[in-house]
Each structure stands twice: as structure tokens, then as C-alpha cells.
Enzyme design. Sequence first.
Site, mmCIF file in Angstrom:
data_model
loop_
_atom_site.group_PDB
_atom_site.id
_atom_site.type_symbol
_atom_site.label_atom_id
_atom_site.label_comp_id
_atom_site.label_asym_id
_atom_site.label_seq_id
_atom_site.Cartn_x
_atom_site.Cartn_y
_atom_site.Cartn_z
ATOM 1 N N ASN A 164 0.858 -1.186 0.000
ATOM 2 C CA ASN A 164 0.000 0.000 0.000
ATOM 3 C C ASN A 164 0.889 1.229 0.000
ATOM 4 O O ASN A 164 1.925 1.248 0.665
ATOM 5 C CB ASN A 164 -0.916 0.030 1.227
ATOM 6 N N THR B 80 -17.498 -6.187 -1.550
ATOM 7 C CA THR B 80 -16.791 -6.407 -0.293
ATOM 8 C C THR B 80 -16.602 -5.098 0.454
ATOM 9 O O THR B 80 -16.284 -4.075 -0.143
ATOM 10 C CB THR B 80 -15.407 -7.050 -0.567
ATOM 11 N N HIS C 181 -22.828 4.813 -13.007
ATOM 12 C CA HIS C 181 -22.366 5.851 -12.094
ATOM 13 C C HIS C 181 -22.442 7.276 -12.658
ATOM 14 O O HIS C 181 -22.928 8.170 -11.954
ATOM 15 C CB HIS C 181 -20.940 5.545 -11.626
#
Length: 449
Positions: free
Chosen positions: A50, A168, A234
Site C-alpha cells: 500500500n 466487499t 455511475h
Amino acid sequence: MMTITAPVSPEDSNHVRPFGNTLLVGAGPAAIQVAADFSRGWCEKLGLLNRKGPHAARLKTELEQQQSVLSIRVQGETSSQLSGQVRVDRFYEGFENVEDIWNTVVICTPSDSFKEIVRALRLDSRNMLKTIILLSPGIGSNLLVTSQLKQAKERVEVISLSTYYAATKYESEQASILAAVTKALKKRIYVASSKTKGTAVLEVKRLIESLGIQCTVVGHSIEAESRGITTYVHPPFFLNDFSLREIFNSEQPSKKSMYKIYPEGPITQHTIRTMVLLWKEVSRLIQHFGFEPVNLLKFLNDDNYPVHEITLSREDIETFMERDQTRQEYLLYIRYSAILIDPFSIPDENGRYFDFSAVPYKQVYQDQHGRWVIPRIPFEDYKRLKLLEGLARKANLPMPQAGQLIQCFEKKLDAFVTEKGRGWVHPDTFADTTREDVDAIWKEMGEGR
């Protein structure tokens, strides 16, 4: 960097693991699910990376406290066996000091960061790298990544999924960021490779099908990437005045929902018309590249969330492409009205079905330095749409509806920046590589023809 090599559940050492040492870039909830799935005999060492920041720092601390174990809980009777734990062998806080030991890199971040990741990891110069998997690409993402690999693109296979194959989230906002819950798995996923005779894409298909998800390999990355639902849904729902007013409201929490009908949410006859017009514009671009466009109603129903046939008949779905625009708008309005609740859920004692559309807006927020951050929805959608419009300009195809949505977002963003002051808005907000990305994709597409 920390190293823990003992797996939670050792696999048969004689089993051939097709993806070798696998590094996941991005460490959100989706990456936890992917880590668990790859750990079931599909990879050797499992790494997690990350970029530096508060999230990575918290990850490092929690991994040290929890012996580098990630946990996933999958809901549903048919999928609960996918729940479990997985131990991470390596965690990287940032892109520095990543060894050249990784055979597969799975990018689990938003698509607008793909190019930055390829460059930061210097993937073009990693001799052990064989495969890059794009978990949530947009149209053109595979070509953009491939363009950054330079000479390495001859030996590295880049694979696009049509979309992330599950829904998720973290177990809770307050709980550990090492634990996630998957509420649903997609019915069908499309995958494509940068190579006409790619072999890794067949292993990706096997992995996805092992989860109980249908997986279809298509001939070109744009075919797979054009089957991402967010491309069509979207922008019309979230790049409009109603939604942007909620998203950019920094004074009070929103009480509206992203998928409800006005006045509870953004869905009106006008946003549905915008959806149809945008779908037609994107379809013309896909056809320009030589591929079949998506039957939007069939895609929404059959590959994503279905409704009862008494609500939308098979004939309505199959003939959607041939219908006139008014009929198409009508059928889509029916579809979104029908999934305000989950039509296949079991009603409670009061006869109420699961409130499927009650998804709250995520609003602008301040980071640890007090700088305002725009939520991924709709900022990522705006950037993807801007890329598509740029490609359409190259092809001399007008996209007036896309242009209106882009202008609506930019007008709201400009007003927000003026109100808060540019110095108090996160600098990533102003990074725009659209022109450079469009040129790279266009060049790569031309070389591949």
C-alpha cells in the site's frame, strides 16, 4: 517490510501454483478477498503493498499485532465456504524496497492510479514478472498499462477483469482493517489478455470459476472492460446536481440514498434518459474500435442483479437493443424501480423485503492534514468518463451527453475549491493526466491493429 513465511493452512507442496509469488497492490477490502482466493493453492508467497500514508501505517501496525493474518467472511449459504484467513508473507509500506521476486502483480486500486503504480514499481524492468492482473479496470486500462511496459510488454501478460467479482466492505468502520465481509459475488465476469495466445488468462478463468462465478474469456481487453457496470450507471446517477449537492455538502450528513427514486435519491426519468444517451455514446466508441457493444438491460439483469420475469420479460431483455429510445428508457425505469428492494429476498414478519437501494452517499471529508478529499464515487467516474470522451475526440465521435456530465462535475468542483480554498483541497484533486493517457491508449490500440 515484515516477513512471515509460515502459511495459515499449508497446501500440498507438490501442487503447481500457477501465479507463483503474487503481490497485491492496494490493501482495501477487495484485496483481502483476493488474497484469500489466491491463497487457496493459486500462488506461492503472497505480498501486500500500500502506498505510504495513514492507511499503510495502520496496516503495518495491525499486521504486526495480528501475525500478518487477514480475515474474510463471505455471506450466503452457497459461498460461505470461501470464508477464512490468510497470512501475508510480505507487507510493503510504499513502493521502495520491493524485491524482484514477484511473478504476478494484482492491482487492486482504482484505475486512475494504474499508470502511477506501473511506474513506481518499475514493472518494465522486473525480470521475474510474468503477469499483471487488473482487478477493476476502465475502458482502455489494459492498453494504458501495456504502453508503460515498454520492451517488457513482449513477455508480460496483462489481464483485465470486466469488474471486481464481488461486493466487499470492511467488517465495520471501527473494526480492524484486516477483516472484510463479502456480501455478494457477481454472477458472471469477463476477462481478456493483452496477448492473443495468453495462458495466464486461462488460469484466471479457472480461479474465478472455482469461486462459483461464471467466467468468459473474450478476445480483446476493451471487450472485457466495456462490461463494467459502473461505466454506464455511475455517471448518470452521480454526476448530476442532485447527487453532487449531497456529495459536496461538508456541513451535514446526507440523508439521501444513491439508488433510490427522487426525492429519496437521484433516479428520475431524466437520469434514466441520460443513462440511455451515455450508453449509446459509449457503444459507438466501442463499435469504432471494432467490438460489439453491450445490451445494457441484459447486462444489468443477467450479469448483475436480476428481477422477476413478470417484471421484465425475456423478450424485453433480449430485444432491448432494437427498441426505440423511449421504450429503452421505460424498461430501464422499470428495472430500477424493481430493485429498490431485493426482489429475491425473504420478507420479514411485516412483509418488508431487504431495502436494496438504501446505499448512503459518501461525502467530501478531510484527511489527517485537514485537506478536503473528494470520494472515489464520483471522482473516479468523472476521470474515467473524461478519458472516454478524450478517446472519442481522437475518433471524431461526438459525446455531448458525456460532455454535459463532465461539465456538471467540474462546475461543482470549482465552486467547492473556491469556497474552501485551493490550498485546503487535496493536491491529487488537481492532477490530470487525461491527455497523456488518451495518447498512450490511442497509440497502443493502433499498434495492436
